[in-house]
Scaffold this motif. Sequence first.
Motif: not given
Length: 300
Positions: A106-113, A145-149, A152-154, A177-180
């Motif tokens: 939920d924390i990761i999902g909240g961060f992405c939103i 933008y790239y830093v935030i992206y 989120a991936i990390l 695959l989805y991450i890299l």
Amino acid sequence: MEQAYLLTESMGALIILALIYANIFEGHHHKSKRTAIFTRLLILTFISTVIDAITWYDFDWPNHPITIRVLITITYVFPIITLTSFTRYIYEYISERTRAKKVYFDIIGGFCIISAVFITYLCFSGGVFEFVNGKFQDGKLIGVYYVIYVLAILSSAVIVLAYHKHLGWHDTNASVLYILFPVVATILGNVGLGVNLAVPLIPLQMLLIFILLQTDVKNELLFRSNNDEMTGLYNRRAYEKDLLESEKFLKDPRFVYMSLDVNGLKDMNDTLGHAAGDELISGVSYCLKRVLGKYGTLYR
């Protein structure tokens, strides 16, 4: 270059559309939350691919600044939003095998939103991209933008690493695959062709992931047929099968066999209900896995 880019994304959109149909069709036979979440993930990537393709059409975009800004913003925001569906997919998988704490996901999902909302603001304020002579180019805050992206991936990568032991071989590789894939595609595009390949190559990424997940269907069915759904322990079917095979070890002094019973289970079921009894069984099973799991096999 623009025509090739447009053709690639148009064909990619058709591939994702076919995957959506195939996944929904498969879902009729193996209904699960994971199937629904993966379908949602495919739909989001389909929308992103189609919209990115539309922006490459030779249209009178300078006279429609709001429309083109909305479309391009979606192509920047959707990759982060899809990460919420991805982390949810991972949670639904491993929650069947271990007591994963949903709060982390939920924390990761909240961060992405929150990140998606912030990036939307940056896009409309001209920080991520801007128009010059009727064409858009990177804005001054594109690095943000790239830093935030990447963050989120990390964060998703941390989840995969933390629970990789509970993921199957196919799901682990699909997660990698989805991450890299988008990171590598972006780097290759910016270093080589000067064009971001993350969106055009999404169909290939999703196709490979789909193949990995579908080849895991038989393994999933085998797992469900031999495991107790509530506790994650092996079930009676697996116990009886393994018991026949273990007869040759009975003379080995190192071989230990034990049976355990939970005291007070019937009283709990009668007084607090079967939901409480199930919670007690799950708790005992979790403790047994933590203490004895590395020494042998546990059955319910």
